[in-house]
Write a protein that holds these residues in place. Structure first.
Motif, PDB file in Angstrom:
ATOM      1  N   TRP A  59      -5.751  -3.339 -69.452  1.00  0.00           N
ATOM      2  CA  TRP A  59      -5.085  -2.937 -70.808  1.00  0.00           C
ATOM      3  C   TRP A  59      -6.400  -2.363 -71.779  1.00  0.00           C
ATOM      4  CZ3 TRP A  59      -7.166  -5.015 -75.375  1.00  0.00           C
ATOM      5  CH2 TRP A  59      -6.502  -4.703 -76.719  1.00  0.00           C
ATOM      6  N   PRO A  69      -0.900   1.389 -71.924  1.00  0.00           N
ATOM      7  CA  PRO A  69      -1.850   0.252 -72.013  1.00  0.00           C
ATOM      8  C   PRO A  69      -1.217  -1.212 -71.967  1.00  0.00           C
ATOM      9  CG  PRO A  69      -2.541   1.826 -73.551  1.00  0.00           C
ATOM     10  CD  PRO A  69      -1.345   2.137 -72.987  1.00  0.00           C
ATOM     11  N   ALA A  70       0.095  -1.098 -72.661  1.00  0.00           N
ATOM     12  CA  ALA A  70       0.857  -2.292 -72.812  1.00  0.00           C
ATOM     13  C   ALA A  70       1.462  -2.534 -71.337  1.00  0.00           C
ATOM     14  CB  ALA A  70       1.962  -2.225 -73.622  1.00  0.00           C
ATOM     15  N   ALA A 102      -0.194  -2.871 -68.861  1.00  0.00           N
ATOM     16  CA  ALA A 102      -1.196  -3.395 -68.169  1.00  0.00           C
ATOM     17  C   ALA A 102      -1.100  -5.157 -68.354  1.00  0.00           C
ATOM     18  CB  ALA A 102      -2.506  -3.133 -68.227  1.00  0.00           C
ATOM     19  N   ILE A 103      -0.502  -5.494 -69.538  1.00  0.00           N
ATOM     20  CA  ILE A 103      -0.429  -6.983 -69.792  1.00  0.00           C
ATOM     21  C   ILE A 103       0.579  -7.772 -68.950  1.00  0.00           C
ATOM     22  CG2 ILE A 103      -0.011  -8.691 -71.893  1.00  0.00           C
ATOM     23  CD1 ILE A 103      -1.020  -6.132 -73.660  1.00  0.00           C
TER      24      ILE A 103
END
Lengths: 450, 198
Positions: free
Chosen positions: A104, A241-242, A244-245
Motif C-alpha cells: 500500500w 493503493p487501496a 493492496a490492503i
C-alpha cells in the motif's frame, strides 16, 4: 593454549561452513556452539563458569534486561536482548506484511508522484532509507523490489537500476539507527547505547552520506531509466493503493502498532524501556490484536536466524573467554601505534571490506570485544569506535551481491522475475557508491569526533 | 494429439540425446524445448535474451553466492528456477512438449503424462560424434565430453535429489550406440505409445 586453538579452529570452521553453505548457517552455528561448550570451555578451560557466563540465561532475569538502570551493555555470551528485540520486530513485520501495509505504501507513493519514473526512483530511495531505519532491510527490500518490478512492467522501464539504488539505501538506512541493521542491534545492546544515541551519531553520518548517494545514483542511472520510462501514463490502468490492503481493520491496527513502536524506540532512553522490553511488547501487541492469525504470524517468524544468533554468540564467547579477541585488539592497536585516526581507518575499512564478502553479523559480533579492548588499552572513546564499526559493517555489505541480506533478497527477487543481476552489473555501480559512503563516513567521524 | 504428453530427455554429451528428442518431437508433432527454452522464457517474461544468456545448465558457484531465507543471489540458480517455473506452468496449462535436460525428469514428475528417458552412449560413439560435429581432435573431444558431462552432472545434482544419469530416476535409460539413433528413436516411440495406452 589448547582452549585458544580450539576456539580459533571452531570459529574459522564456522565461517568456512557459513560461506560455502554446505549446511544451513543456523545448523553450523549451533554445532559450533556445542563444540565450543565441549572443547573450549570443557576440555580446554575446564570452566563451568565460562559456560554459564556464555549461555547468559541469568541476564533475562535481571532488571536491566527489561528496564535501563544505567549499567551499559549486555556483557559477553548470548545477547538475549538482541534476540528478544529481533523476535518482536519479526512478529510485527509479519503482521504488517499480512495486511498489505508495505505494498500500500509503495503504491501510494508511486501514485503521489504521478507514476513519473525519475520521481519514483528518488522517492523509493527515500522510502527504502526511512523504512530500513525501523524495519529489517530484508522486508523492506522484499516489498519494494516486488512493487518496483510491477511498476517497471506497467511503465516499461528497466527496474534493475532502481532495485540497486533501493538495496543501497536500505543498507544506508539500516546504519542510521540502532534497530536498522542486526550489527547495530548487537553493537547497541552489547555496549549499552540507545536508539537516540545511534540516531544522533550514525544517523547523522548516514544523513550526510544520503545527500551524496541520491545524486550519485541519479547520474549513474538517469539514462537507463529514461529509455522507455518517459512515456505518458494512463493513471486509471495502474493498481490503486487501496487494492493492496488485505484486511482494513488489521491494516489500521498494524499501522498503530508500527507508529507506537517507532515512538517507543525513539523515546526509550527517556522511558527507560530496553529494546528487549520493546520487542516483547510489540510481539505481544501484534499477536493479541491478530486474533486467529497469531499462530500464522508465529509460524512465519524466522527462527533459523534467531538460532543462528544464539550459536554465533556462543562461538564468539569462546574467542572472548580465551583472550583471542584481546590479542586481535592488541594487534590492531600495535599496527595503528595507538593513533586513533589510523585505528578508525583500520576498523572502518576492514569492516567494510570484510562485510562485502562475509556475513556482517558474525563479523560485527567478533569486532565488539575487540573495540572494547582497544578502548580500554588506548583510552579511546568507545562510542567513536562503535559508530565506526557500525558504519563499516553496514555500508561495506552493499558492495557485492552477497555482502548483506538485503542485497541477496533484492537480487534474488529481481532475478526470479528474469531481471538477472550478475556480479559485474551489480559491482560496477555499487562498489563506487560503497567506497564513496565509507570515505564520507570516515571523514565525518574524523571531523566530528577528533 | 488429444491427451497431454511430456517427454523428458536427459542425455550424456555426445550421446545423440538432442537428435532423439528432436525426432520424438517431430513424430508426435509437439514442441521441442532445448536451447530455445531460454528464448521462450525471455519472450514469456518480455525480457531481452542477452540478460539470460551464459547461465544455462550451470550449477551455482557457492563461493560467490549466498542464500537468505530461501532467496539465493546466484544468477545460475535463479535462471534455473525461472526455467523450472516456466516448464511447470506450461505443463500445468496442459501443453505437450519434449524437453531436453533442465532437471525436467525431476521438476515435472508430478505430471502423470511425463515420460522420462535418459540417453547414454559408449565412449567410442560419443567421441566419434563429437569429433565430427565440432571438428575436434580425439584428445580435445575427450576433454570436452568430460567437462560438459561434469557440468551437467553438477547442475543436475545441485537441484535434484536423485543423481544425474542414475537409472532409478528415469522411466527408461537407453544406450543409443547399440541400435543407433534412428532405431533407438523407433524403440522409444513404441515404448511411449504403449505407455500412453496404459
Amino acid at each position: 593454549m589448547l582452549a585458544q586453538i580450539f576456539a580459533v579452529v571452531i570459529f574459522v570452521a564456522m565461517f568456512i561452513f557459513i560461506v560455502t553453505e554446505i549446511v544451513e548457517r543456523h545448523v553450523v552455528s549451533l554445532i559450533c556452539a556445542a563444540l565450543t561448550m565441549i572443547l573450549v570451555f570443557g576440555v580446554g578451560m575446564g570452566s563451568m563458569e565460562a559456560v554459564i557466563e556464555t549461555i547468559n540465561i541469568q541476564s533475562i532475569f535481571r532488571t536491566e534486561f527489561w528496564y535501563m538502570t544505567g549499567e551499559g551493555g549486555a556483557g559477553s555470551g548470548i545477547n538475549w536482548e538482541t534476540i528478544a528485540f529481533i523476535f518482536g520486530m519479526m512478529v510485527m513485520v509479519e503482521g504488517m506484511a499480512r495486511v498489505g501495509f508495505f505494498r500500500w505504501l509503495c503504491m501510494l507513493i508511486a501514485k503521489l508522484v504521478k507514476y513519473k519514473v525519475i520521481s519514483i526512483f528518488i522517492t523509493f530511495m527515500v522510502l527504502s532509507t526511512i523504512l530500513a531505519m525501523f524495519i529489517d532491510s530484508i522486508t523492506v527490500i522484499l516489498f519494494l523490489v516486488a512493487v518496483t518490478i510491477e511498476l517497471a512492467q506497467l511503465l516499461k522501464f528497466n527496474p534493475i537500476p532502481m532495485i540497486l539504488a533501493e538495496i543501497f539505501c536500505a543498507n544506508l538506512g539500516g546504519s542510521a539507527t540502532m534497530c536498522g541493521d542486526p550489527p547495530n542491534i548487537i553493537i547497541g545492546t552489547s555496549l549499552g547505547y540507545s536508539f537516540g544515541e545511534f540516531l544522533g551519531n550514525t544517523g547523522v553520518i548516514a544523513g550526510v552520506a544520503f545527500l551524496a548517494v541520491v545524486p550519485y545514483f541519479y547520474f549513474a542511472f538517469r539514462k537507463e531509466l529514461l529509455v522507455n520510462g518517459s512515456e505518458a501514463v494512463d493513471y486509471r490502468s495502474m493498481p490503486s493503493p487501496a487494492s493492496a490492503i488485505q484486511d482494513k481493520k488489521g491494516f489500521i491496527i498494524s499501522s498503530v502498532i508500527f507508529i507506537c513502536t517507532v515512538i517507543l524506540l525513539v523515546t526509550h532512553a527517556q522511558t527507560g524501556l530496553t529494546v528487549s522490553s520493546i520487542g516483547v511488547l510489540v510481539a505481544i501487541g501484534t499477536l493479541v490484536t491478530a486474533g486467529k492469525s497469531a499462530f500464522v504470524l508465529l509460524k512465519k517468524v524466522d527462527y533459523k536466524t534467531l538460532l543462528f544468533f544464539v550459536g554465533l554468540f556462543v562461538v564468539i564467547g569462546g574467542l572472548e573467554q580465551t583472550g583471542i579477541l584481546e590479542m586481535m585488539a592488541g594487534f590492531i592497536g600495535h599496527i595503528s601505534g595507538g593513533n586513533i585516526m589510523v585505528m578508525i581507518a583500520i576498523i572502518i575499512w576492514l569492516s567494510a571490506i570484510a562485510s562485502g564478502f562475509v556475513d556482517n553479523i558474525p563479523f560485527a559480533t567478533t569486532m565488539i570485544p575487540i573495540i572494547k579492548s582497544l578502548s580500554v588499552a588506548y583510552g579511546v572513546d568507545l562510542s567513536v569506535l562503535a559508530w565506526t564499526l557500525a558504519m563499516g559493517t553496514d555500508i561495506g555489505g552493499s558492495a557485492t551481491p552477497i555482502g548483506a541480506s538485503a542485497n541477496v533478497v533484492g537480487v534474488a527477487t529481481a532475478s526470479r522475475e528474469g531481471y538477472i543481476i550478475r556480479w559485474g552489473l551489480y559491482c560496477r555501480k555499487m562498489v563506487p557508491a560503497t567506497l564513496m559512503v565509507v570515505l564520507i563516513s570516515m571523514l565525518v567521524i574524523y571531523v566530528r569526533y577528533l | 494429439m488429444t491427451s497431454q504428453l511430456i517427454i523428458s530427455v536427459g542425455r550424456e554429451f555426445g550421446s545423440g540425446g538432442h537428435e532423439i528428442a528432436k525426432d520424438l518431437a517431430e513424430h508426435y508433432q509437439i514442441e521441442l524445448l532445448d536451447s530455445n527454452l531460454l528464448t521462450e522464457v525471455a519472450k514469456h517474461k518480455e525480457l531481452e535474451l542477452h540478460h539470460l544468456e551464459g547461465l544455462e545448465e550451470k550449477r551455482k558457484i557457492k563461493l560467490f553466492s549466498r542464500t537468505v531465507r530461501g532467496f539465493s543471489s546466484s544468477p545460475e540458480e535463479n535462471l534455473a528456477l525461472l526455467q523450472f517455473d516456466y516448464l511447470q506452468k506450461k505443463a500445468a496449462e496442459g501443453n505437450s512438449f519434449v524437453v531436453v535436460g533442465r532437471c525436467s525428469e525431476n521438476i515435472l514428475r508430478k505430471f502423470k503424462c511425463l515420460i522420462s528417458i535418459f540417453v547414454l552412449a559408449d565412449r567410442k560413439c560419443k567421441m566419434e560424434r563429437v569429433m565430427k560435429l565440432y571438428e575436434m581432435s580425439e584428445s580435445m573431444a575427450e576433454k570436452y565430453i568430460r567437462e560438459r558431462d561434469m557440468e551437467r552432472k553438477r547442475y543436475h545434482n545441485s537441484f535434484c535429489e536423485g543423481k544425474w544419469g542414475d537409472s532409478r530416476n528415469y522411466d527408461l535409460s537407453v544406450n543409443s550406440s547399440k541400435l543407433g539413433l534412428d532405431e533407438t528413436t523407433e524403440m522409444l516411440i513404441e515404448y511411449i505409445d504403449r505407455r500412453r495406452k496404459k
